[in-house]
Design an enzyme around this catalytic site. Sequence first.
Site, PDB file in Angstrom:
ATOM      1  N   ARG A  27       0.811  -1.220   0.000  1.00  0.00           N
ATOM      2  CA  ARG A  27       0.000   0.000   0.000  1.00  0.00           C
ATOM      3  C   ARG A  27       0.842   1.266   0.000  1.00  0.00           C
ATOM      4  O   ARG A  27       0.356   2.356  -0.283  1.00  0.00           O
ATOM      5  CB  ARG A  27      -0.904   0.025   1.230  1.00  0.00           C
ATOM      6  N   TRP A  74       2.551   6.076   2.091  1.00  0.00           N
ATOM      7  CA  TRP A  74       2.726   6.524   0.705  1.00  0.00           C
ATOM      8  C   TRP A  74       2.543   8.033   0.778  1.00  0.00           C
ATOM      9  O   TRP A  74       1.450   8.524   1.057  1.00  0.00           O
ATOM     10  CB  TRP A  74       1.668   5.894  -0.200  1.00  0.00           C
ATOM     11  N   ASN A 100      -4.512   7.657   7.559  1.00  0.00           N
ATOM     12  CA  ASN A 100      -4.570   7.383   6.127  1.00  0.00           C
ATOM     13  C   ASN A 100      -5.554   8.388   5.538  1.00  0.00           C
ATOM     14  O   ASN A 100      -6.697   8.437   5.961  1.00  0.00           O
ATOM     15  CB  ASN A 100      -5.108   5.949   5.974  1.00  0.00           C
ATOM     16  N   GLY A 101      -5.114   9.223   4.608  1.00  0.00           N
ATOM     17  CA  GLY A 101      -6.031  10.197   4.013  1.00  0.00           C
ATOM     18  C   GLY A 101      -5.365  11.544   3.852  1.00  0.00           C
ATOM     19  O   GLY A 101      -4.163  11.696   4.086  1.00  0.00           O
ATOM     20  N   GLU A 486      -3.076  -2.175 -21.896  1.00  0.00           N
ATOM     21  CA  GLU A 486      -2.706  -2.873 -20.660  1.00  0.00           C
ATOM     22  C   GLU A 486      -1.251  -3.352 -20.710  1.00  0.00           C
ATOM     23  O   GLU A 486      -0.508  -3.225 -19.732  1.00  0.00           O
ATOM     24  CB  GLU A 486      -3.677  -4.047 -20.431  1.00  0.00           C
ATOM     25  N   GLU A 493       4.920   0.684 -15.724  1.00  0.00           N
ATOM     26  CA  GLU A 493       4.860   0.821 -14.274  1.00  0.00           C
ATOM     27  C   GLU A 493       5.935   0.010 -13.545  1.00  0.00           C
ATOM     28  O   GLU A 493       6.368   0.424 -12.477  1.00  0.00           O
ATOM     29  CB  GLU A 493       3.466   0.519 -13.723  1.00  0.00           C
ATOM     30  N   HIS A 509      -1.866   7.655 -38.385  1.00  0.00           N
ATOM     31  CA  HIS A 509      -2.298   9.036 -38.123  1.00  0.00           C
ATOM     32  C   HIS A 509      -1.321   9.761 -37.213  1.00  0.00           C
ATOM     33  O   HIS A 509      -1.683  10.764 -36.586  1.00  0.00           O
ATOM     34  CB  HIS A 509      -3.699   9.037 -37.525  1.00  0.00           C
ATOM     35  N   LYS A 608      -0.636   0.385  -4.081  1.00  0.00           N
ATOM     36  CA  LYS A 608      -1.628  -0.585  -4.564  1.00  0.00           C
ATOM     37  C   LYS A 608      -3.040  -0.003  -4.595  1.00  0.00           C
ATOM     38  O   LYS A 608      -3.786  -0.251  -5.528  1.00  0.00           O
ATOM     39  CB  LYS A 608      -1.573  -1.826  -3.673  1.00  0.00           C
TER      40      LYS A 608
HETATM   41  C1  F6R Z   1      -1.905  -1.156 -12.628  1.00  0.00           C
HETATM   42  C2  F6R Z   1      -2.749  -0.996 -11.474  1.00  0.00           C
HETATM   43  C3  F6R Z   1      -3.576   0.224 -11.373  1.00  0.00           C
HETATM   44  C4  F6R Z   1      -4.956  -0.143 -10.800  1.00  0.00           C
HETATM   45  C5  F6R Z   1      -5.760   1.129 -10.530  1.00  0.00           C
HETATM   46  C6  F6R Z   1      -7.147   0.801 -10.014  1.00  0.00           C
HETATM   47  O1  F6R Z   1      -1.250  -2.376 -12.611  1.00  0.00           O
HETATM   48  O2  F6R Z   1      -2.776  -1.819 -10.609  1.00  0.00           O
HETATM   49  O3  F6R Z   1      -3.703   0.876 -12.590  1.00  0.00           O
HETATM   50  O4  F6R Z   1      -5.601  -0.968 -11.706  1.00  0.00           O
HETATM   51  O5  F6R Z   1      -5.091   1.919  -9.609  1.00  0.00           O
HETATM   52  O6  F6R Z   1      -7.093   0.099  -8.815  1.00  0.00           O
HETATM   53  P1  F6R Z   1      -8.324  -0.706  -8.282  1.00  0.00           P
HETATM   54  O7  F6R Z   1      -8.588  -1.831  -9.207  1.00  0.00           O
HETATM   55  O8  F6R Z   1      -7.939  -1.159  -6.909  1.00  0.00           O
HETATM   56  O9  F6R Z   1      -9.497   0.247  -8.249  1.00  0.00           O
END
Ligand code: F6R
Length: 613
Positions: A27, A74, A100-101, A486, A493, A509, A608
Amino acid sequence: MCGIVAYIGEQNATPIIVNGLKKLEYRGYDSAGVAVLQDNRIEVRRDAGKIARLEALIAAQPVRGMVGIGHTRWATHGAPNQQNAHPHLSSNGEIVIVHNGIVENYLSLRDELLAEGAVFHSETDTETIVYLIERYYAVSQNLSKAVQLTMKRVKGAHGLVVMSSREPDRLVTARLGNAGGVAIGRGAGEMFIASDLPAIVEHTREITFLESGQLAVVSRAGFEVQTLDGAKIQPKTQHIPWDPVSAEKGSYRHFMQKEIHEQVRSLSDTMIGRIDFDDYRVVLPDLNLSSERAKQFRRIFITACGTALHAGMVGKTIIEHLTRIPVEVMVASEFRYIDPIVDANTVVLAISQSGETADTLAAMEEGRRKGATLWSIVNAIGSQAMRSADGTIAMQVGPEIGVASTKAFTAPIVDLYMLAVYLADLRGSITAEKRIDLIRDLLKVPTLASKTLEHEGEVERAAARYKDIRSMLYLGRGINMPIAYEGALKLKEISYIHAEGYPAGEMKHGPIALVDKDLPVLVIAPKDAWYEKMISQIEQAKARGGQVIAVATAGDTLIPDLVDEVLWVPEAPWLISPILTTIPLQLFAYHIATQLGLDVDQPRNLAKSVTVE
Ligand code: F6R
């Protein structure tokens, strides 16, 4: 973002909290800290960097006690250094907080507190919270009252845990808005608090989730929940059927690798309980949907972020093809700002692994405000996106720890496929024969995924060849177009290599100007309706000196002669092909990043769950 763990009981809190934090490191991993009540004094240990640094600090300066709180950060306000690491102490050292926030009104609160003589030691917004609690405690001499009053002053979304040496028999935890969850777990004579279940599921599965606007006073024997106005609430407790082993890395080098391989299982787990094998029907009881209601839907908005959004894009093609209901896919962070046309016959369908992504939750709120039916496809059990929807499809894939999402990309595609078949069946837009064929195709997915994974060695070799590139283009078409997005997202990332996904037809284009010998082009070209068009994309890139890597169907004899590398997928029906074509791209990104020696599970700057806007 950020992870929170807290403990009150008869055991030494420090190792329980540190182990919990390790499970939450996905996280955030900018800094970490614990505060423990030792001989009725609050002892804080915190440091910049990962939890390993905190462990070393605790080994050098041990701390033990039976009540404590911990945090992995984070960074939002303030650099990721030691002063900004949580926990944060009040000025008299008697109150300590993990948070957290984001305190949205932190500048005005800070000015107010400065005027009263507060001295700030960090650049964080969290310090304003602990000073406010201290101020209200001085008047009320009651920790929960002080937290209550403070929560009414702070704007934004928050989850926090507070401990005080003046009230050593309790922890106070509160939640406001959607800045991540607060889960309270009951043990025997001990209680656990965490922002996310992986931190505590090895100790307890009896979990209560705080809702926004609730506060709990947690003691060894139990807890009481109240509103921020002090009204008592009877909380609901759930038993969480979670296998803690699935939150471990096992024999894999990284969680990401484990989760890529787990897809063979997760792709079938997500179908469990949803296929009636007697008459080959999809059953989705958690959507609470009648056939009359299904016939009334005029539009579906799929909203999500990042990887989940890409799954939604694949879902759009499947749902529109089978149901003929128009589907729009919208980035969740934009949804509430563009006045989407939503009415009572619209479904807003959110997709989220964490169920906590602030923008996705805000999009759901916008859908609710406009009267839509709200559905979610979510992995994290008990998360906000699951609780606030009218109907849910749980991904059922277990915890996803690697920051780069993999199994939580392919499972929702299966869920969207099942949803499409279900809606089409209820609306009468497919025949019984078609439905049976579609389900038969779906049931092949886990085996086909397993066959795709058998080619990992070849993908690893291709990765070795391309690991030093600076940039790359990914091209896809039709149902595989989102897989280009994707694949490119996975590469950037975790390997920090620039990559762009493009609909193949857009090449001419503009982007084709980039193609030369230093810009490899990855072309997703399975044997489907767009195959010949993809072959001409390959020719165009080759004609300009580009190197081409192709994802191709096993048995294709043309593509190997045209391109520099082939990543093989087995032959598959077109509606499920994106689940398979994505797997070599996950592996390709993974092996490039590991060969570059990068931290695959915890890439820089990412977290995450993105619980801030
Ligand atoms: C990329 C990744 C992010 C999540 C995004 C949404 O590998 O993990 O792009 O997909 O932050 O997260 P969730 O699915 O938890 O809403």
